[in-house]
Design a protein around this motif. Structure first.
Motif, PDB file in Angstrom:
ATOM      1  N   ARG A  42       0.853  -1.192   0.000  1.00  0.00           N
ATOM      2  CA  ARG A  42       0.000   0.000   0.000  1.00  0.00           C
ATOM      3  C   ARG A  42       0.882   1.232   0.000  1.00  0.00           C
ATOM      4  O   ARG A  42       2.013   1.190   0.476  1.00  0.00           O
ATOM      5  CB  ARG A  42      -0.941  -0.009   1.210  1.00  0.00           C
ATOM      6  CG  ARG A  42      -1.982  -1.113   1.127  1.00  0.00           C
ATOM      7  CD  ARG A  42      -2.857  -1.184   2.362  1.00  0.00           C
ATOM      8  NE  ARG A  42      -3.891  -2.193   2.217  1.00  0.00           N
ATOM      9  CZ  ARG A  42      -3.716  -3.499   2.406  1.00  0.00           C
ATOM     10  NH1 ARG A  42      -2.519  -3.939   2.786  1.00  0.00           N
ATOM     11  NH2 ARG A  42      -4.703  -4.350   2.227  1.00  0.00           N
ATOM     12  N   ASN A  43       0.328   2.328  -0.488  1.00  0.00           N
ATOM     13  CA  ASN A  43       1.168   3.528  -0.599  1.00  0.00           C
ATOM     14  C   ASN A  43       1.115   4.390   0.646  1.00  0.00           C
ATOM     15  O   ASN A  43       1.655   5.482   0.666  1.00  0.00           O
ATOM     16  CB  ASN A  43       0.748   4.356  -1.816  1.00  0.00           C
ATOM     17  CG  ASN A  43      -0.510   5.175  -1.570  1.00  0.00           C
ATOM     18  OD1 ASN A  43      -1.399   4.766  -0.812  1.00  0.00           O
ATOM     19  ND2 ASN A  43      -0.599   6.328  -2.189  1.00  0.00           N
ATOM     20  N   HIS A  44       0.513   3.881   1.713  1.00  0.00           N
ATOM     21  CA  HIS A  44       0.339   4.707   2.897  1.00  0.00           C
ATOM     22  C   HIS A  44       0.708   3.966   4.182  1.00  0.00           C
ATOM     23  O   HIS A  44       0.647   2.738   4.252  1.00  0.00           O
ATOM     24  CB  HIS A  44      -1.113   5.205   3.006  1.00  0.00           C
ATOM     25  CG  HIS A  44      -2.133   4.106   2.913  1.00  0.00           C
ATOM     26  ND1 HIS A  44      -2.674   3.699   1.718  1.00  0.00           N
ATOM     27  CD2 HIS A  44      -2.697   3.319   3.864  1.00  0.00           C
ATOM     28  CE1 HIS A  44      -3.540   2.719   1.935  1.00  0.00           C
ATOM     29  NE2 HIS A  44      -3.564   2.460   3.235  1.00  0.00           N
ATOM     30  N   SER A  62      -8.133   9.924   6.116  1.00  0.00           N
ATOM     31  CA  SER A  62      -6.986  10.816   5.926  1.00  0.00           C
ATOM     32  C   SER A  62      -6.392  11.305   7.235  1.00  0.00           C
ATOM     33  O   SER A  62      -5.282  11.844   7.255  1.00  0.00           O
ATOM     34  CB  SER A  62      -7.392  12.026   5.075  1.00  0.00           C
ATOM     35  OG  SER A  62      -8.435  12.752   5.709  1.00  0.00           O
ATOM     36  N   TRP A  66      -1.017   8.299   6.028  1.00  0.00           N
ATOM     37  CA  TRP A  66      -0.173   9.264   5.321  1.00  0.00           C
ATOM     38  C   TRP A  66       0.570   8.561   4.197  1.00  0.00           C
ATOM     39  O   TRP A  66       1.067   7.438   4.378  1.00  0.00           O
ATOM     40  CB  TRP A  66       0.856   9.880   6.277  1.00  0.00           C
ATOM     41  CG  TRP A  66       0.228  10.500   7.478  1.00  0.00           C
ATOM     42  CD1 TRP A  66      -0.147  11.803   7.629  1.00  0.00           C
ATOM     43  CD2 TRP A  66      -0.120   9.847   8.710  1.00  0.00           C
ATOM     44  NE1 TRP A  66      -0.707  11.998   8.865  1.00  0.00           N
ATOM     45  CE2 TRP A  66      -0.699  10.821   9.556  1.00  0.00           C
ATOM     46  CE3 TRP A  66       0.008   8.542   9.179  1.00  0.00           C
ATOM     47  CZ2 TRP A  66      -1.144  10.509  10.843  1.00  0.00           C
ATOM     48  CZ3 TRP A  66      -0.445   8.236  10.448  1.00  0.00           C
ATOM     49  CH2 TRP A  66      -1.007   9.219  11.270  1.00  0.00           C
ATOM     50  N   PRO A  67       0.703   9.196   3.013  1.00  0.00           N
ATOM     51  CA  PRO A  67       1.477   8.587   1.924  1.00  0.00           C
ATOM     52  C   PRO A  67       2.930   8.378   2.344  1.00  0.00           C
ATOM     53  O   PRO A  67       3.571   9.292   2.872  1.00  0.00           O
ATOM     54  CB  PRO A  67       1.367   9.622   0.800  1.00  0.00           C
ATOM     55  CG  PRO A  67       0.163  10.442   1.133  1.00  0.00           C
ATOM     56  CD  PRO A  67       0.097  10.482   2.617  1.00  0.00           C
ATOM     57  N   ARG A  69       5.541   8.002   0.483  1.00  0.00           N
ATOM     58  CA  ARG A  69       6.448   8.859  -0.281  1.00  0.00           C
ATOM     59  C   ARG A  69       6.526  10.266   0.308  1.00  0.00           C
ATOM     60  O   ARG A  69       7.579  10.898   0.312  1.00  0.00           O
ATOM     61  CB  ARG A  69       5.990   8.932  -1.743  1.00  0.00           C
ATOM     62  CG  ARG A  69       6.144   7.632  -2.503  1.00  0.00           C
ATOM     63  CD  ARG A  69       5.813   7.796  -3.977  1.00  0.00           C
ATOM     64  NE  ARG A  69       5.890   6.531  -4.676  1.00  0.00           N
ATOM     65  CZ  ARG A  69       7.002   5.981  -5.129  1.00  0.00           C
ATOM     66  NH1 ARG A  69       8.147   6.632  -4.955  1.00  0.00           N
ATOM     67  NH2 ARG A  69       6.983   4.822  -5.755  1.00  0.00           N
ATOM     68  N   SER A  70       5.401  10.738   0.814  1.00  0.00           N
ATOM     69  CA  SER A  70       5.384  12.069   1.416  1.00  0.00           C
ATOM     70  C   SER A  70       6.213  12.107   2.698  1.00  0.00           C
ATOM     71  O   SER A  70       6.927  13.074   2.966  1.00  0.00           O
ATOM     72  CB  SER A  70       3.941  12.487   1.707  1.00  0.00           C
ATOM     73  OG  SER A  70       3.886  13.709   2.400  1.00  0.00           O
ATOM     74  N   THR A  80      11.081   4.226  -2.685  1.00  0.00           N
ATOM     75  CA  THR A  80       9.854   3.535  -2.286  1.00  0.00           C
ATOM     76  C   THR A  80       9.302   2.737  -3.453  1.00  0.00           C
ATOM     77  O   THR A  80       9.220   3.245  -4.583  1.00  0.00           O
ATOM     78  CB  THR A  80       8.804   4.543  -1.804  1.00  0.00           C
ATOM     79  OG1 THR A  80       9.341   5.294  -0.714  1.00  0.00           O
ATOM     80  CG2 THR A  80       7.545   3.835  -1.341  1.00  0.00           C
ATOM     81  N   LEU A  82       5.929   0.443  -4.559  1.00  0.00           N
ATOM     82  CA  LEU A  82       4.581  -0.047  -4.280  1.00  0.00           C
ATOM     83  C   LEU A  82       4.472  -1.428  -4.914  1.00  0.00           C
ATOM     84  O   LEU A  82       4.444  -1.570  -6.137  1.00  0.00           O
ATOM     85  CB  LEU A  82       3.534   0.899  -4.866  1.00  0.00           C
ATOM     86  CG  LEU A  82       2.075   0.479  -4.701  1.00  0.00           C
ATOM     87  CD1 LEU A  82       1.676   0.443  -3.233  1.00  0.00           C
ATOM     88  CD2 LEU A  82       1.158   1.420  -5.482  1.00  0.00           C
TER      89      LEU A  82
END
Length: 430
Positions: A42-44, A62, A66-67, A69-70, A80, A82
């Protein structure tokens, strides 16, 4: 004639899992001469201790996710990916993804977490979803809210009663928190919003196979939690293991309870990390690791969090909670740094920082070992502690304001019915 030179390749660290353990490992490696590859399906990143509040319409997704990558946007040493890991080659030192990609490593950190377990009855999962991901939380939220919506239109009294019966299986912290919040949702948030049903007559039933809820807590805190739940209207059923879950309801002990909504909070099973390595594991699939959190015969592979079974200083298993995973992640990051610097590093020692569980508004229990707290003071400390560990000032303010609003006005604004769920929809609740 000038000679071309090639800079030496940096040490490659692959971290599988973007949960608490994986993130802390990456953070602890800041400044080390390594290239990090962080892989997650998952991206988060999810703040799992508050996942139940998404499931019960108290917080939005939300606010607890949190992402990835962020989070690491300023770390040029971190790449990173996915993707879903399906295997590991210990000889070739590569991690294999579902799409066939091989990601090489010099040091591997497995922080792959766990999923809910049904004790050999995986066929129950469609009827009794567990709570480990954002998808799980939104699915449960959908089923809870749809149950009230369909009860509003149901003419058959028996079917309406089943729609207004919510069963939580498992009396650990997650089960207690879910049951208490569902009861409050029905009794304080929804009563004025429906015209044909009285939501305060709904039933929330917490089923625990053992003799008491919150079994890892001292007896007096367990008793307080049970009394508090009962004051909220939760029916606590002890000593009766679940024998069956279906679209019609749940069978526990010698009783059958018609219920449209069942939530599973009774057990977990580790990821397939042990299978990938062909390594020893316990009955829950957790890897057996050495005191330095490396896999036996594989000093280049660390495993942390819910993926592993390791004893604490008191001989008891280290609990599968966020602080334990964070401590292990920090330890592994520092251990890798020490290893690269050819310095000795001590074994991992878990330091228990306390156990916290919310029961309802102004009700919580805390066990710090040296002191035990309950009631409104414990609830405030629980809230402050969780807000502190959230990522970002905006999120902390948003969650704090949401909780203040709920506490003052009994209103939960995240009551959105989203996500298609055939079982929870036309076939299950018609």
């Amino acid at each position: 004639m000038s000679e071309s030179t090639t800079s030496p390749r940096r040490h490659r660290v692959v971290i599988v899992g973007g949960g608490f353990g994986g993130l802390e490992t990456a953070k602890a490696l800041k400044g080390a001469p390594v290239d990090i590859c962080l892989i997650d399906q998952r991206n988060h990143h999810i703040f799992q201790p508050l996942l139940y509040q998404v499931a019960t319409a108290s917080l939005a997704t939300s606010e607890i996710a949190w992402p990835i990558r962020s989070i690491f946007r300023d770390r040029r040493d971190i790449t990173t990916i996915l993707g879903r890991v399906v295997g590991v080659s210990t000889q070739g030192r590569s991690v294999f993804l579902e799409d066939g990609t091989a990601v090489p490593y010099d040091t591997l950190v497995l922080a792959t977490g766990a999923r809910h377990a049904y004790f050999g009855h995986d066929e129950w999962e469609p009827f009794a979803p567990g709570l480990k991901t954002i998808e799980d939380a939104t699915l449960i939220r959908r089923r809870i809210l749809l149950a009230f919506e369909r009860a509003e239109r149901e003419q058959d009294p028996a079917r309406r009663a089943a729609l207004l019966t919510f069963v939580v299986v498992g009396g650990g912290p997650t089960g207690v928190e879910l049951a208490g919040t569902i009861a409050e949702l029905a009794r304080t948030t929804l009563p004025k919003e429906f015209r044909h049903i009285d939501t305060t007559t709904s039933r929330t039933v917490l089923i625990e196979a053992g003799p008491r809820i919150l079994s890892s807590y001292p007896d007096d805190l367990s008793d307080y939690a049970q009394t508090s739940l009962q004051q909220l209207g939760v029916e606590v059923e002890l000593g009766r293991p679940v024998k069956d879950c279906s679209a019609d309801g749940v069978v526990y002990g010698d009783r059958t309870l018609p219920a449209a909504t069942i939530i599973w909070a009774a057990g977990v099973r580790a990821s397939p990390a042990a299978e990938w390595l062909g390594a020893a594991a316990d009955r829950a699939g957790r890897l057996q690791v050495l005191p330095d959190l490396t896999v036996p015969d594989h000093p280049e592979i660390f495993a942390i969090g819910d993926t592993v079974a390791i004893a604490g200083p008191d001989g008891k298993p280290v609990p599968g909670i966020a602080p334990a995973a964070k401590q292990a992640g920090t330890y592994v990051g520092r251990a890798i740094k020490a290893r690269l610097a050819r310095k000795a590093f001590p074994a991992f020692v878990y330091k228990h920082q306390g156990s916290l569980a919310q029961i309802g508004r102004s009700r919580a229990v805390i066990d710090f070992g040296w002191i035990k707290l309950r009631g409104w003071l414990a609830w405030w400390i629980w809230g402050i502690a969780h807000i502190y560990f959230l990522i970002g000032l905006r999120t902390r303010l948003s969650v704090a304001l949401n909780w203040l609003w709920i506490h003052t006005f009994n209103q939960r604004s995240a009551r959105l019915i989203t996500q298609r769920d055939e079982l929870g929809g036309s076939r299950r609740l018609k």
